[in-house]
Design a protein around this motif. Sequence first.
Motif, mmCIF file in Angstrom:
data_model
loop_
_atom_site.group_PDB
_atom_site.id
_atom_site.type_symbol
_atom_site.label_atom_id
_atom_site.label_comp_id
_atom_site.label_asym_id
_atom_site.label_seq_id
_atom_site.Cartn_x
_atom_site.Cartn_y
_atom_site.Cartn_z
ATOM 1 N N UNK A 117 2.889 9.984 -11.303
ATOM 2 C CA UNK A 117 3.202 10.159 -9.708
ATOM 3 C C UNK A 117 1.915 10.141 -9.252
ATOM 4 N N UNK A 118 1.738 9.667 -7.857
ATOM 5 C CA UNK A 118 0.503 9.833 -7.147
ATOM 6 C C UNK A 118 0.193 8.564 -6.320
ATOM 7 N N UNK A 119 0.705 7.502 -6.639
ATOM 8 C CA UNK A 119 0.406 6.322 -5.719
ATOM 9 C C UNK A 119 1.028 6.718 -4.421
ATOM 10 N N UNK A 120 2.031 6.936 -4.130
ATOM 11 C CA UNK A 120 2.545 7.310 -2.788
ATOM 12 C C UNK A 120 1.812 8.553 -2.255
ATOM 13 N N UNK A 121 1.237 9.412 -3.003
ATOM 14 C CA UNK A 121 0.794 10.707 -2.549
ATOM 15 C C UNK A 121 -0.598 10.258 -1.978
ATOM 16 N N UNK A 122 -1.461 9.329 -2.813
ATOM 17 C CA UNK A 122 -2.709 9.139 -2.159
ATOM 18 C C UNK A 122 -2.519 8.636 -0.951
ATOM 19 N N UNK A 123 -1.722 7.649 -0.437
ATOM 20 C CA UNK A 123 -1.591 7.099 0.523
ATOM 21 C C UNK A 123 -1.276 8.072 1.814
ATOM 22 N N UNK A 124 -0.513 9.186 1.506
ATOM 23 C CA UNK A 124 -0.080 9.997 2.336
ATOM 24 C C UNK A 124 -0.751 11.387 2.500
ATOM 25 N N UNK A 125 -1.536 11.692 1.542
ATOM 26 C CA UNK A 125 -2.067 12.977 1.458
ATOM 27 C C UNK A 125 -3.622 12.840 1.140
ATOM 28 N N UNK A 126 -3.947 11.807 0.533
ATOM 29 C CA UNK A 126 -5.513 11.764 0.137
ATOM 30 C C UNK A 126 -5.708 12.270 -1.435
ATOM 31 N N UNK A 127 -6.811 12.153 -1.902
ATOM 32 C CA UNK A 127 -7.058 12.450 -3.111
ATOM 33 C C UNK A 127 -6.835 13.815 -3.516
ATOM 34 N N UNK A 128 -7.619 14.784 -2.951
ATOM 35 C CA UNK A 128 -7.661 16.214 -3.176
ATOM 36 C C UNK A 128 -6.122 16.915 -3.199
ATOM 37 N N UNK A 129 -5.723 16.679 -1.895
ATOM 38 C CA UNK A 129 -4.242 17.158 -1.808
ATOM 39 C C UNK A 129 -3.206 16.495 -2.726
ATOM 40 N N UNK A 130 -3.154 15.446 -2.953
ATOM 41 C CA UNK A 130 -2.276 14.718 -4.177
ATOM 42 C C UNK A 130 -2.494 15.579 -5.409
ATOM 43 N N UNK A 131 -3.825 15.725 -5.657
ATOM 44 C CA UNK A 131 -3.892 16.465 -7.087
ATOM 45 C C UNK A 131 -3.289 17.746 -6.837
ATOM 46 N N UNK A 132 -3.663 18.407 -5.724
ATOM 47 C CA UNK A 132 -3.253 19.741 -5.799
ATOM 48 C C UNK A 132 -1.593 19.830 -5.754
ATOM 49 N N UNK A 133 -0.828 18.860 -5.125
ATOM 50 C CA UNK A 133 0.312 18.739 -4.991
ATOM 51 C C UNK A 133 1.145 18.466 -6.578
ATOM 52 N N UNK A 134 0.120 17.636 -7.420
ATOM 53 C CA UNK A 134 0.790 17.411 -8.421
ATOM 54 C C UNK A 134 0.551 18.599 -9.640
#
Length: 172
Positions: free
Chosen positions: A50-67
Amino acid sequence: AQFLTAGSLGSGNALGAVTESSVHPRYNGQKMKVEKGVAACGAKKVYIMLGMNDIGAYGVDKSVANFKTLCQKILKEAPGVKLYVQSVTPRVAQGAKSDNVTLNNTNITAYNRKLASLCAQQGWYFVNVAEVMFDSTGHLIRSYCSDPDGMGMHFSFDGCRAWIEYLYTHTA
């Protein structure tokens, strides 16, 4: 193998409430949170990408935190499960949206590096699927993409085959 999937599922929206319109997977016909689905199916190993959609929506750091939060929820709900975290794959060079300000190969690479670091810290397996998806210019191999002139990120049959072959030879 069992699959918990939903179109446009990301770690960010997976953390939200399950509603009629939410993006959550179904298990045995019932829409549920990812961690509940993992527990319900009795998985011992979880391969997660998971992460492709997250990077576009939240940026890198927030995406890693959500993951990280999602994985912690999975482990709490299904203790003893082994996590195999797969890297996000690149986008093709000519995709209509490949120059996206946040969802681009530079940020995908940064996300994958931070994901690998998170996995090392947490004791999760990191499976760098992306390493066999890059062409000589650092983009998704065009023949691996089913929509190279569109979104430039979805896999063709050849891309899926390369992904599967990688998993067969690069997991613990």
